[in-house]
Write a protein that holds these residues in place. Structure first.
Motif, PDB file in Angstrom:
ATOM      1  N   LEU A 257      43.951 104.020  -7.652  1.00  0.00           N
ATOM      2  CA  LEU A 257      43.150 104.674  -8.680  1.00  0.00           C
ATOM      3  C   LEU A 257      44.016 105.610  -9.522  1.00  0.00           C
ATOM      4  O   LEU A 257      43.919 105.638 -10.751  1.00  0.00           O
ATOM      5  N   LEU A 258      44.884 106.340  -8.859  1.00  0.00           N
ATOM      6  CA  LEU A 258      45.789 107.244  -9.560  1.00  0.00           C
ATOM      7  C   LEU A 258      46.704 106.456 -10.506  1.00  0.00           C
ATOM      8  O   LEU A 258      46.913 106.838 -11.661  1.00  0.00           O
ATOM      9  N   MET A 259      47.215 105.322 -10.016  1.00  0.00           N
ATOM     10  CA  MET A 259      48.089 104.495 -10.849  1.00  0.00           C
ATOM     11  C   MET A 259      47.324 103.940 -12.049  1.00  0.00           C
ATOM     12  O   MET A 259      47.876 103.811 -13.141  1.00  0.00           O
ATOM     13  N   SER A 260      46.065 103.596 -11.846  1.00  0.00           N
ATOM     14  CA  SER A 260      45.310 103.034 -12.969  1.00  0.00           C
ATOM     15  C   SER A 260      45.016 104.126 -14.003  1.00  0.00           C
ATOM     16  O   SER A 260      45.012 103.866 -15.209  1.00  0.00           O
ATOM     17  N   LEU A 265      46.601 106.579 -19.241  1.00  0.00           N
ATOM     18  CA  LEU A 265      47.205 107.694 -19.976  1.00  0.00           C
ATOM     19  C   LEU A 265      48.432 107.230 -20.748  1.00  0.00           C
ATOM     20  O   LEU A 265      48.654 107.632 -21.892  1.00  0.00           O
ATOM     21  N   LEU A 266      49.206 106.360 -20.119  1.00  0.00           N
ATOM     22  CA  LEU A 266      50.391 105.805 -20.787  1.00  0.00           C
ATOM     23  C   LEU A 266      49.990 105.047 -22.055  1.00  0.00           C
ATOM     24  O   LEU A 266      50.602 105.208 -23.114  1.00  0.00           O
ATOM     25  N   LEU A 267      48.954 104.226 -21.907  1.00  0.00           N
ATOM     26  CA  LEU A 267      48.491 103.457 -23.065  1.00  0.00           C
ATOM     27  C   LEU A 267      48.049 104.389 -24.193  1.00  0.00           C
ATOM     28  O   LEU A 267      48.401 104.196 -25.360  1.00  0.00           O
ATOM     29  N   LEU A 268      47.295 105.418 -23.812  1.00  0.00           N
ATOM     30  CA  LEU A 268      46.800 106.351 -24.826  1.00  0.00           C
ATOM     31  C   LEU A 268      47.955 107.124 -25.466  1.00  0.00           C
ATOM     32  O   LEU A 268      47.993 107.307 -26.688  1.00  0.00           O
ATOM     33  N   ILE A 293      50.613 115.643 -21.327  1.00  0.00           N
ATOM     34  CA  ILE A 293      51.672 115.216 -20.398  1.00  0.00           C
ATOM     35  C   ILE A 293      52.812 114.553 -21.175  1.00  0.00           C
ATOM     36  O   ILE A 293      53.983 114.819 -20.925  1.00  0.00           O
ATOM     37  N   GLY A 294      52.444 113.709 -22.098  1.00  0.00           N
ATOM     38  CA  GLY A 294      53.457 113.061 -22.932  1.00  0.00           C
ATOM     39  C   GLY A 294      54.014 111.794 -22.295  1.00  0.00           C
ATOM     40  O   GLY A 294      54.051 111.653 -21.068  1.00  0.00           O
ATOM     41  N   LEU A 295      54.438 110.897 -23.155  1.00  0.00           N
ATOM     42  CA  LEU A 295      54.872 109.567 -22.733  1.00  0.00           C
ATOM     43  C   LEU A 295      56.004 109.600 -21.696  1.00  0.00           C
ATOM     44  O   LEU A 295      55.962 108.912 -20.682  1.00  0.00           O
ATOM     45  N   ARG A 296      57.012 110.445 -21.985  1.00  0.00           N
ATOM     46  CA  ARG A 296      58.197 110.458 -21.118  1.00  0.00           C
ATOM     47  C   ARG A 296      57.826 110.847 -19.678  1.00  0.00           C
ATOM     48  O   ARG A 296      58.184 110.192 -18.716  1.00  0.00           O
ATOM     49  N   ARG A 297      57.058 111.945 -19.581  1.00  0.00           N
ATOM     50  CA  ARG A 297      56.683 112.392 -18.230  1.00  0.00           C
ATOM     51  C   ARG A 297      55.735 111.404 -17.542  1.00  0.00           C
ATOM     52  O   ARG A 297      55.799 111.202 -16.334  1.00  0.00           O
ATOM     53  N   LEU A 298      54.856 110.802 -18.327  1.00  0.00           N
ATOM     54  CA  LEU A 298      53.934 109.827 -17.727  1.00  0.00           C
ATOM     55  C   LEU A 298      54.698 108.673 -17.079  1.00  0.00           C
ATOM     56  O   LEU A 298      54.329 108.178 -16.019  1.00  0.00           O
ATOM     57  N   MET A 299      55.784 108.286 -17.728  1.00  0.00           N
ATOM     58  CA  MET A 299      56.590 107.201 -17.161  1.00  0.00           C
ATOM     59  C   MET A 299      57.259 107.652 -15.858  1.00  0.00           C
ATOM     60  O   MET A 299      57.298 106.906 -14.883  1.00  0.00           O
ATOM     61  N   ILE A 300      57.746 108.892 -15.848  1.00  0.00           N
ATOM     62  CA  ILE A 300      58.367 109.408 -14.624  1.00  0.00           C
ATOM     63  C   ILE A 300      57.327 109.505 -13.499  1.00  0.00           C
ATOM     64  O   ILE A 300      57.564 109.052 -12.380  1.00  0.00           O
ATOM     65  N   TRP A 301      56.175 110.036 -13.834  1.00  0.00           N
ATOM     66  CA  TRP A 301      55.135 110.197 -12.804  1.00  0.00           C
ATOM     67  C   TRP A 301      54.722 108.845 -12.231  1.00  0.00           C
ATOM     68  O   TRP A 301      54.596 108.692 -11.018  1.00  0.00           O
ATOM     69  N   SER A 302      54.487 107.886 -13.105  1.00  0.00           N
ATOM     70  CA  SER A 302      54.094 106.549 -12.626  1.00  0.00           C
ATOM     71  C   SER A 302      55.140 106.009 -11.664  1.00  0.00           C
ATOM     72  O   SER A 302      54.807 105.450 -10.620  1.00  0.00           O
ATOM     73  N   GLY A 303      56.394 106.202 -12.035  1.00  0.00           N
ATOM     74  CA  GLY A 303      57.487 105.725 -11.181  1.00  0.00           C
ATOM     75  C   GLY A 303      57.469 106.382  -9.815  1.00  0.00           C
ATOM     76  O   GLY A 303      57.620 105.723  -8.792  1.00  0.00           O
ATOM     77  N   LEU A 326      54.217 115.685  -5.294  1.00  0.00           N
ATOM     78  CA  LEU A 326      53.491 116.598  -6.193  1.00  0.00           C
ATOM     79  C   LEU A 326      54.320 117.839  -6.513  1.00  0.00           C
ATOM     80  O   LEU A 326      54.390 118.267  -7.663  1.00  0.00           O
ATOM     81  N   LEU A 327      54.961 118.408  -5.494  1.00  0.00           N
ATOM     82  CA  LEU A 327      55.747 119.623  -5.738  1.00  0.00           C
ATOM     83  C   LEU A 327      56.946 119.324  -6.638  1.00  0.00           C
ATOM     84  O   LEU A 327      57.271 120.070  -7.536  1.00  0.00           O
ATOM     85  N   ASN A 328      57.542 118.182  -6.371  1.00  0.00           N
ATOM     86  CA  ASN A 328      58.673 117.756  -7.187  1.00  0.00           C
ATOM     87  C   ASN A 328      58.295 117.599  -8.659  1.00  0.00           C
ATOM     88  O   ASN A 328      58.969 118.082  -9.559  1.00  0.00           O
ATOM     89  N   LEU A 329      57.134 116.968  -8.908  1.00  0.00           N
ATOM     90  CA  LEU A 329      56.690 116.767 -10.285  1.00  0.00           C
ATOM     91  C   LEU A 329      56.305 118.098 -10.926  1.00  0.00           C
ATOM     92  O   LEU A 329      56.576 118.344 -12.098  1.00  0.00           O
ATOM     93  N   ALA A 330      55.682 118.985 -10.115  1.00  0.00           N
ATOM     94  CA  ALA A 330      55.251 120.280 -10.659  1.00  0.00           C
ATOM     95  C   ALA A 330      56.459 121.139 -11.040  1.00  0.00           C
ATOM     96  O   ALA A 330      56.432 121.840 -12.049  1.00  0.00           O
ATOM     97  N   GLU A 331      57.510 121.055 -10.246  1.00  0.00           N
ATOM     98  CA  GLU A 331      58.705 121.826 -10.552  1.00  0.00           C
ATOM     99  C   GLU A 331      59.307 121.386 -11.888  1.00  0.00           C
ATOM    100  O   GLU A 331      59.698 122.204 -12.712  1.00  0.00           O
ATOM    101  N   GLU A 332      59.310 120.051 -12.060  1.00  0.00           N
ATOM    102  CA  GLU A 332      59.851 119.540 -13.330  1.00  0.00           C
ATOM    103  C   GLU A 332      59.005 119.990 -14.509  1.00  0.00           C
ATOM    104  O   GLU A 332      59.500 120.249 -15.590  1.00  0.00           O
ATOM    105  N   ALA A 333      57.674 120.080 -14.244  1.00  0.00           N
ATOM    106  CA  ALA A 333      56.767 120.489 -15.316  1.00  0.00           C
ATOM    107  C   ALA A 333      56.957 121.952 -15.653  1.00  0.00           C
ATOM    108  O   ALA A 333      56.885 122.351 -16.810  1.00  0.00           O
ATOM    109  N   GLY A 334      57.192 122.785 -14.604  1.00  0.00           N
ATOM    110  CA  GLY A 334      57.222 124.228 -14.816  1.00  0.00           C
ATOM    111  C   GLY A 334      58.520 124.750 -15.380  1.00  0.00           C
ATOM    112  O   GLY A 334      59.279 124.160 -16.059  1.00  0.00           O
TER     113      GLY A 334
END
Ligand SMILES: [Zn+2]
Length: 334
Positions: A257-260, A265-268, A293-303, A326-334
């Motif tokens: 579900l998360l991947m979908s 989000l990627l499509l949008l 979130i933006g395209l670049r980060r969405l691609m990283i998150w999906s990966g 989650l912590l890894n992604l949040a650190e990159e975001a912050g």
């Protein structure tokens, strides 16, 4: 359901009706395709047409009436000439196939043509399959054997070479919406979501719990909204715990579900037509999130989440994997 009422897979319908019309249905058929696309419904439609009481004398009907006693009993699974074999435990066992091999040679008990449906035929192991080879090669004139499988490539080659294969495909989104509107009327946003989320598989749609889906989805959208701010490590850990504690099957469902959602989000974010996303009923909420979130980060998150999904095969600790991701992604975001 009769052929007339079955939707989609029109080519298979024509092939089967041609077999019925020619009166040559002593055969072994493989019905291959994903779960829920109607393979079993087609097999039953064929059995009904062949045994329907309203068939013209001396020939087989090319479709069933769906009203006579025989049609009703085939639908209810109580007709003596339609037999279904399913795996006993993990596999279809040799005792089952031996019994089948004997049974196939008897004349119909009450109708014109006997049907043997083997569900999950890919679970036939070699020795069980071997006991069937002669039968599959040339069933007697009054027996039709249908092997049903969602994993045709796992069928043994010896079986594949003895049967005619028909491949079933899901309905398109438009076909599915039409089907649901006619057969299961509900508010339009629900129909649109259901047609997309079940990917054109009718069998899935009838049992799908939309409200449970929306509830889980709501929690995941919140998680993504939290993740994009990169704040509140505590709440992220809570979320990781909540998801990570689920049983493996539920966990996989959650990840899918998360991947979908991420795919939507990627499509949008890439500027695709909103009609092309799955979660079309919450597009107003997803659009700003996609921009944020933006395209670049969405691609990283999906990966990253895809990596978690792949690592599930080696039985990882799900909670730790979610925390780390989650912590890894949040650190990159912050
Ligand atoms: Zn009938």
């Amino acid at each position: 359901m009769s052929f007339a009422n079955l939707l989609g897979n029109e080519r298979n319908k024509r092939i089967l009706q041609r077999l019925l019309g020619g009166g040559r249905i002593s055969a072994t058929l493989i019905f291959a395709g994903p779960d829920g696309v109607g393979k079993r419904q087609f097999a039953l439609a064929m059995a009904k047409a062949a045994n329907c009481q309203k068939a013209p004398a001396g020939s087989l009907a090319v479709d069933s009436c769906d009203e006579c006693a025989v049609c009703h009993r085939i639908d209810a699974g109580t007709y003596g000439d339609v037999t279904t074999i399913q795996p006993d435990g993990q596999y279809i066992k040799i005792a089952q196939t031996r019994a089948l091999a004997d049974e196939v040679y008897y004349h119909p008990r009450e109708g014109r043509q006997r049907f043997f449906l083997i569900d999950e035929a890919d679970r036939l192991r070699e020795e069980a399959a071997n006991s069937l080879l002669k039968t599959l090669e040339e069933p007697p004139p009054t027996s039709t054997i249908i092997l049903i499988t969602s994993r045709p490539n796992s069928l043994l080659q010896t079986i594949r070479s003895r049967a005619q294969r028909l491949t079933f495909t899901p309905l398109s989104v438009t076909e599915m919406e039409k089907y649901l509107t006619v057969n299961y009327p509900r508010p339009a946003p629900d129909t649109k979501l259901l047609a997309r989320v079940t990917e054109g598989r009718i069998g899935q749609a009838t049992a799908f719990d939309l409200s449970a889906y929306r509830q889980e989805r709501q929690a995941l959208i919140k998680l993504l909204e939290l993740l994009v701010t990169g704040e509140s490590r505590f709440r992220l850990l809570k979320a990781a715990e909540h998801i990570g504690k689920k049983e493996r099957e539920e966990f996989e469902k959650e990840l899918r579900l998360l991947m979908s959602l991420l795919r939507d989000l990627l499509l949008l974010a890439a500027g695709a037509n909103p009609e092309s996303i799955i979660n079309i009923d919450v597009v107003e909420r997803l659009e700003p999130l996609a921009a944020q979130i933006g395209l670049r980060r969405l691609m990283i998150w999906s990966g990253k989440f895809d990596e978690v999904r792949k690592r599930l095969r080696v039985n990882i600790n799900r909670q730790i994997a979610m925390e780390a991701t989650l912590l890894n992604l949040a650190e990159e975001a912050g």
